[in-house]
Design a protein around this motif. Structure first.
Motif, mmCIF file in Angstrom:
data_model
loop_
_atom_site.group_PDB
_atom_site.id
_atom_site.type_symbol
_atom_site.label_atom_id
_atom_site.label_comp_id
_atom_site.label_asym_id
_atom_site.label_seq_id
_atom_site.Cartn_x
_atom_site.Cartn_y
_atom_site.Cartn_z
ATOM 1 N N MET A 110 36.647 47.788 72.985
ATOM 2 C CA MET A 110 35.187 47.806 72.790
ATOM 3 C C MET A 110 34.625 49.219 72.883
ATOM 4 S SD MET A 110 34.164 44.791 72.091
ATOM 5 C CE MET A 110 32.415 44.644 72.423
ATOM 6 N N THR A 111 35.274 50.056 73.669
ATOM 7 C CA THR A 111 34.781 51.428 73.849
ATOM 8 C C THR A 111 35.046 52.287 72.618
ATOM 9 O OG1 THR A 111 35.165 51.271 76.218
ATOM 10 C CG2 THR A 111 35.016 53.495 75.315
ATOM 11 N N TYR A 112 36.179 52.081 71.967
ATOM 12 C CA TYR A 112 36.571 53.050 70.925
ATOM 13 C C TYR A 112 36.501 52.545 69.489
ATOM 14 C CZ TYR A 112 38.056 55.814 74.871
ATOM 15 O OH TYR A 112 38.057 56.534 76.032
ATOM 16 N N SER A 131 44.173 40.213 69.777
ATOM 17 C CA SER A 131 42.879 39.515 69.832
ATOM 18 C C SER A 131 41.779 40.456 70.276
ATOM 19 C CB SER A 131 42.938 38.247 70.678
ATOM 20 O OG SER A 131 43.690 38.440 71.820
ATOM 21 N N ALA A 132 42.064 41.353 71.222
ATOM 22 C CA ALA A 132 41.022 42.295 71.675
ATOM 23 C C ALA A 132 40.609 43.230 70.531
ATOM 24 C CB ALA A 132 41.523 43.107 72.870
ATOM 25 N N VAL A 133 41.576 43.682 69.764
ATOM 26 C CA VAL A 133 41.259 44.565 68.632
ATOM 27 C C VAL A 133 40.348 43.835 67.647
ATOM 28 C CG1 VAL A 133 42.234 45.701 66.583
ATOM 29 C CG2 VAL A 133 43.339 45.986 68.812
ATOM 30 N N GLN A 134 40.718 42.585 67.323
ATOM 31 C CA GLN A 134 39.910 41.828 66.358
ATOM 32 C C GLN A 134 38.521 41.539 66.895
ATOM 33 O OE1 GLN A 134 42.134 38.510 64.260
ATOM 34 N NE2 GLN A 134 43.722 39.281 65.611
ATOM 35 N N LEU A 135 38.432 41.168 68.177
ATOM 36 C CA LEU A 135 37.115 40.871 68.765
ATOM 37 C C LEU A 135 36.223 42.111 68.749
ATOM 38 C CD1 LEU A 135 38.190 38.611 71.762
ATOM 39 C CD2 LEU A 135 36.726 37.927 69.858
ATOM 40 N N ALA A 136 36.833 43.272 68.860
ATOM 41 C CA ALA A 136 36.054 44.519 68.875
ATOM 42 C C ALA A 136 35.759 45.014 67.451
ATOM 43 C CB ALA A 136 36.812 45.589 69.660
ATOM 44 N N GLY A 137 36.230 44.282 66.444
ATOM 45 C CA GLY A 137 35.922 44.662 65.059
ATOM 46 C C GLY A 137 36.984 45.531 64.412
ATOM 47 N N GLY A 138 38.057 45.824 65.128
ATOM 48 C CA GLY A 138 39.117 46.667 64.566
ATOM 49 C C GLY A 138 40.095 45.861 63.717
#
Ligand code: PLP
Length: 387
Positions: A110-112, A131-138
């Motif tokens: 979320m930070t980067y 999943s974290a990458v996708q949730l953050a839009g990456g």
């Protein structure tokens, strides 16, 4: 309700779904033995529990805490990094306590990440990275780890790819799920790769004290702080998975950046928990050795179980699991896992949940007592004889 677009492609976490199914089987009387999940069943050291008990009985410890953890805890993490990894960290600026490393993975993404930024993800690897990458839009760009390459990063192959949009890279040694041991040269190569391509290397290090004689940190590499950060955790090393205690370490700037996001998400950690975690970090080698002796015995049982299934495996593996190749004749680890679950009532994790490169594998957790392994072996033997 219409869900947010960011949940597109994100399903319920595999274990959350599977545990529901196992619960239903148990309600129907199946009494499934779960050799799937990596949640240590042994307790933390008694002094750690006593610290939590004593501290939480005090009247003035129940308020909100600061966002960066108390000095005692940050100092304890600094001494721990120094003692075990030979890494010197400034306890005021280079350490950020977390509620487990899993939340750190999300905070970092979320930070980067902006929409469309690319992130290198190991395949097989811990599913939370993607999943974290996708949730953050990456956007996830997987890199395959193969047995032939000792489950290490194939930099030659990576260099042939377009890396211009890659902002972060996730890496994790001892590797989960393959159990591959960490290696200083691999860490040096990761740091050099990060510097060359201006990629933030995010190293996730929660297994370094489990069945691994030589714990190392990527931050021990000269100049690593310029391009790398590391997550660590007390979940596995100190039998404190449910306590939710982890840490991010790295350059002052990175800590400040991630804190900018994190401080909007939570309101600090319960003080007695922080003090008990500091106690845990001060434990001596003999305690870690006792815990590892238990895992080493269980590992022998896991081998016996895998031999029964005609699986093959490397004996040099670190971490809480044994990663094993399924025999020819099974199309996938999912098929073998389901066959054993439904017929022998033993749950073993299919390697495919860690990415398609894990399809031909299964993963046995060492977080059950030896008696459970004996019973699992008995049940599987019975099923195979009847088959
Ligand atoms: C590779 C890896 N990273 C991180 C975690 C999360 O650990 P924590 O309990 O610190 O959130 C796990 C947990 O299974 C893991 O396997």
């Amino acid at each position: 309700m219409k869900l947010s677009d960011r949940l597109n492609g994100i399903g319920e976490y595999y274990f959350s779904q599977k545990l529901k199914e196992i619960q239903e089987m148990n309600q129907a009387g199946d009494n499934v033995i779960n050799l799937g999940i990596g949640s240590p069943d042994l307790p933390p050291h008694p002094d750690v529990i006593k610290t939590l008990q004593d501290e939480s009985a005090k009247p003035n410890v129940h308020g909100y805490q600061g966002y960066k953890g108390v000095d005692i805890l940050r100092n304890a993490f600094a001494s721990w990094y120094n003692k075990w990894y030979g890494v010197s960290l400034n306890p005021v600026t280079e350490i950020l306590p977390l509620m487990g490393s899993k939340e750190g993975i999300m905070h970092i993404c979320m930070t980067y990440l902006n929409q469309g930024d690319e992130v290198l993800i190991p395949n097989p690897g811990y599913p939370t990275y993607s999943s974290a990458v996708q949730l953050a839009g990456g956007t996830c760009i997987t890199y395959d780890l193969t047995e032939e390459n000792n489950w290490f990063v194939d930099f030659e192959n990576l260099e042939t790819r377009d890396l211009s949009r890659v902002k972060l890279m996730w890496a994790n040694y001892p590797q989960m799920p393959t159990g591959q041991l960490p290696d200083t040269q691999q860490f040096e190569a990761l740091v050099a790769f990060g510097k060359k391509h201006d990629i933030l290397i995010c190293h996730d290090n929660p297994y370094s004290f489990i069945l691994n004689k030589n714990p190392i940190s990527i931050l021990a590499v000269e100049g690593a702080k310029e391009t790398a950060i590391e997550l660590n955790s007390l979940s596995k090393s100190h039998n404190m998975a449910g306590w939710r205690m982890g840490v991010m370490v790295g350059a002052k700037e990175r800590i400040e950046e991630v804190l900018r996001f994190k401080s909007n998400m939570d309101s600090g950690m319960f003080l007695p928990l922080q003090l008990a975690a500091a106690k845990a970090l001060s434990l001596e080698q003999d305690w870690l050795e006792q815990v590892n002796a238990v895992y080493a015995n269980r590992k022998q049982k896991a081998y016996a179980l895998l031999d029964l299934l005609n699986c093959t495996y490397a004996k040099e593996q670190a971490g809480l699991f044994v990663w094993a190749k399924i025999p020819a004749g099974y199309q996938s680890g999912f098929k073998l896992s389901d066959e054993i679950l439904y017929n022998a009532k033993v749950f073993i994790t299919p390697g495919g949940i860690f990415g398609q490169a894990g399809d031909g594998f299964i993963r046995v957790s060492l977080c059950s007592p030896e008696e459970k392994f004996d019973l699992s072996i008995e049940r599987i033997q019975k099923f195979l004889t009847a088959k």
